[in-house]
Scaffold this motif. Structure first.
Motif, short mmCIF file in Angstrom:
data_model
loop_
_atom_site.label_atom_id
_atom_site.label_comp_id
_atom_site.label_asym_id
_atom_site.label_seq_id
_atom_site.Cartn_x
_atom_site.Cartn_y
_atom_site.Cartn_z
N GLU A 25 0.83 -1.20 0.00
CA GLU A 25 0.00 0.00 0.00
C GLU A 25 0.87 1.25 0.00
OE1 GLU A 25 -2.85 0.09 3.15
OE2 GLU A 25 -3.80 -1.80 2.56
N ARG A 26 1.99 1.18 0.70
CA ARG A 26 2.86 2.35 0.85
C ARG A 26 4.31 1.94 0.65
NH1 ARG A 26 3.97 5.68 6.51
NH2 ARG A 26 4.58 7.68 5.57
N VAL A 27 5.00 2.66 -0.22
CA VAL A 27 6.44 2.44 -0.43
C VAL A 27 7.14 3.77 -0.23
CG1 VAL A 27 8.24 1.79 -2.07
CG2 VAL A 27 6.05 0.56 -2.07
N ARG A 28 8.10 3.79 0.71
CA ARG A 28 8.90 4.99 0.93
C ARG A 28 10.30 4.77 0.39
NH1 ARG A 28 7.89 5.64 7.18
NH2 ARG A 28 7.22 3.49 6.94
N LEU A 29 10.76 5.69 -0.43
CA LEU A 29 12.07 5.59 -1.08
C LEU A 29 12.96 6.71 -0.59
CD1 LEU A 29 13.98 4.40 -3.26
CD2 LEU A 29 12.81 5.88 -4.94
N TRP A 30 14.05 6.33 0.11
CA TRP A 30 14.99 7.32 0.60
C TRP A 30 16.05 7.60 -0.45
CZ3 TRP A 30 20.34 6.81 1.93
CH2 TRP A 30 20.90 7.98 2.47
N VAL A 31 16.21 8.89 -0.77
CA VAL A 31 17.19 9.36 -1.76
C VAL A 31 18.16 10.29 -1.05
CG1 VAL A 31 17.50 10.63 -3.92
CG2 VAL A 31 15.50 9.15 -3.61
N TYR A 32 19.42 10.03 -1.16
CA TYR A 32 20.43 10.81 -0.43
C TYR A 32 20.44 12.27 -0.87
CZ TYR A 32 25.01 12.58 0.93
OH TYR A 32 26.03 13.36 1.43
N GLU A 33 20.39 12.51 -2.18
CA GLU A 33 20.50 13.87 -2.70
C GLU A 33 19.17 14.61 -2.53
OE1 GLU A 33 20.98 11.07 -4.41
OE2 GLU A 33 22.80 11.13 -5.63
N GLN A 34 19.15 15.68 -1.75
CA GLN A 34 17.91 16.41 -1.47
C GLN A 34 17.31 17.01 -2.74
OE1 GLN A 34 18.23 19.33 1.63
NE2 GLN A 34 16.13 20.05 1.38
N ASP A 35 18.17 17.56 -3.63
CA ASP A 35 17.64 18.16 -4.85
C ASP A 35 17.02 17.12 -5.77
OD1 ASP A 35 20.18 17.06 -5.30
OD2 ASP A 35 20.62 18.43 -6.94
N LEU A 36 17.64 15.93 -5.82
CA LEU A 36 17.08 14.86 -6.63
C LEU A 36 15.75 14.40 -6.06
CD1 LEU A 36 17.16 12.76 -8.89
CD2 LEU A 36 18.64 11.35 -7.45
N ALA A 37 15.68 14.27 -4.74
CA ALA A 37 14.42 13.85 -4.10
C ALA A 37 13.30 14.84 -4.42
CB ALA A 37 14.61 13.73 -2.60
N GLU A 38 13.61 16.13 -4.38
CA GLU A 38 12.60 17.14 -4.69
C GLU A 38 12.12 17.03 -6.12
OE1 GLU A 38 14.56 20.75 -3.67
OE2 GLU A 38 14.32 20.48 -1.50
N ARG A 39 13.05 16.81 -7.05
CA ARG A 39 12.65 16.66 -8.47
C ARG A 39 11.82 15.41 -8.67
NH1 ARG A 39 18.08 17.72 -9.36
NH2 ARG A 39 18.44 15.68 -10.32
N MET A 40 12.19 14.33 -7.98
CA MET A 40 11.45 13.08 -8.13
C MET A 40 10.02 13.20 -7.63
SD MET A 40 14.45 10.33 -7.13
CE MET A 40 13.38 8.88 -7.17
N ARG A 41 9.83 13.96 -6.57
CA ARG A 41 8.48 14.17 -6.06
C ARG A 41 7.63 14.95 -7.08
NH1 ARG A 41 11.18 14.80 -1.01
NH2 ARG A 41 11.32 17.06 -1.27
N THR A 42 8.28 15.85 -7.80
CA THR A 42 7.56 16.69 -8.77
C THR A 42 7.35 15.98 -10.11
OG1 THR A 42 8.47 18.68 -7.76
CG2 THR A 42 7.60 18.89 -10.00
N THR A 43 8.42 15.39 -10.64
CA THR A 43 8.36 14.81 -11.99
C THR A 43 7.99 13.33 -12.00
OG1 THR A 43 10.70 14.16 -12.01
CG2 THR A 43 10.18 16.41 -12.69
#
Length: 332
Positions: A25-43
């Motif tokens: 139901e829920r998958v959390r993916l930890w990404v080290y690079e903060q800027d990459l994580a922000e882009r992934m949430r958007t795109t």
């Protein structure tokens, strides 16, 4: 199971999150690079490591490692091996005894020469005894994320954990087999990357199928010797986590380790090659650790020894190949 935490947002971690998303139901993916994580949430794409695949809606991307694991039922580690100890140490405040821990990291820790499951037990063991399994097999991240069928192994001394992960992770495009030999699986997963660099060297030198067949066969022999000496079982190395992964990584052009070897065979230096890579080629550091482990266990690794000389001592690939072929003759 409903809640999965994937710790590591490289190509393999992202691919696993994608293929496992329909199973949770829920998958959390930890990404080290903060800027990459922000882009992934958007795109909804990992534009650095897996740009052609879209993240399903139930994958939550975060650069906060504590928030990514808090309350998860399964913690799936997919970080590079040299980052495993500090990341699991950082996770300690949110880890709980009822969690299932799975390592999908392929490599040995330099210095201690520990397998990653040993690192996990040592780090987490200061609080409680963790239930740990290891995941490995012949897989390229891009193909798994595209939904192409693949088969892998979940290995653990904890049979209940292995069966639970097998049922939780298996689906239409990913089939898991259980195995009770995590030592053999982790040694196979680590050392195949060393042989893959050697395979790339052979390809870069323009050598053909005869050479590649001999390399894979004798590479498997030395991986098996090391695995047995470390407490693993020979049968494991004839399966998906041994021969299967070795064949894929030595022959597949998507292999980062093979690519490193290919460029070495073409005459580039290791510093030049690694300087142009964003993703980690685990086989380089594993070569150094494998030679130390072989010395500790009294095991001969002739292919790995030549790769060590090429990678660390600057030996030319052609000279390494010549010395490998000129060794004293032996029985198979």
């Amino acid at each position: 199971m409903k809640d999965l935490s994937v710790i590591g947002g490289g190509s393999w971690g992202t691919a696993l999150a994608i293929v496992l998303a329909p199973r949770f139901e829920r998958v959390r993916l930890w990404v080290y690079e903060q800027d990459l994580a922000e882009r992934m949430r958007t795109t909804r794409r990992n534009d650095v490591y897996l740009p052609d695949s879209t993240l399903p809606a139930n994958i939550e991307v975060s650069s906060d490692v504590h928030a990514s694991a808090l309350g998860a039922e399964v913690v799936l580690g997919v970080m590079p091996s040299h980052h495993a100890r500090p990341i699991y140490t950082q996770l300690l405040p949110v880890l709980q005894p009822d969690m299932l821990f799975v390592s999908a990291t392929k490599g040995l820790e330099n210095g201690s020469l520990d397998r990653v499951s040993e690192v996990m037990r040592e780090v987490i063991g200061v609080q409680f005894t963790p239930r740990v399994g290891v995941l490995s097999g012949p897989t390229f991240a891009k193909e798994v994320a595209r939904g192409e069928p693949a088969a892998i192994v979940i290995a653990s001394h904890d049979a209940e954990l292995a069966r639970a992960i097998q049922h939780a992770f298996s689906g239409p495009t990913l089939r898991l087999y259980t195995n009770n030999d995590p030592v053999g699986v982790e040694i196979g997963a680590s050392l195949k990357n060393v042989i893959a660099i050697a395979a790339g060297v052979c390809a870069g030198l323009g050598l053909g199928a005869n050479t590649m067949a001999a390399l894979i066969t004798r590479g498997l022999a030395e991986i098996t010797r090391l695995a047995i000496a470390a407490g693993g079982e020979a049968r494991t190395l004839s399966g998906l986590a041994g021969l299967g992964d070795l064949v894929l990584t030595c022959n597949g052009e998507l292999s980062r380790n093979r690519t490193v070897g290919f460029q070495l065979g073409q005459g580039r230096t290791l510093d030049e090659i690694l300087g142009g890579m964003r993703m980690v080629a685990e086989g380089v550091q594993t070569t150094y650790a494998a030679m130390d482990l072989a010395a500790r266990l009294g095991v001969e690794l002739p292919i790995t020894r030549q790769m060590y000389a090429i990678l660390r001592e600057g030996k030319s690939p052609r000279e390494g190949l010549r010395d490998l072929m000129d060794r004293s003759l032996k029985e198979e």
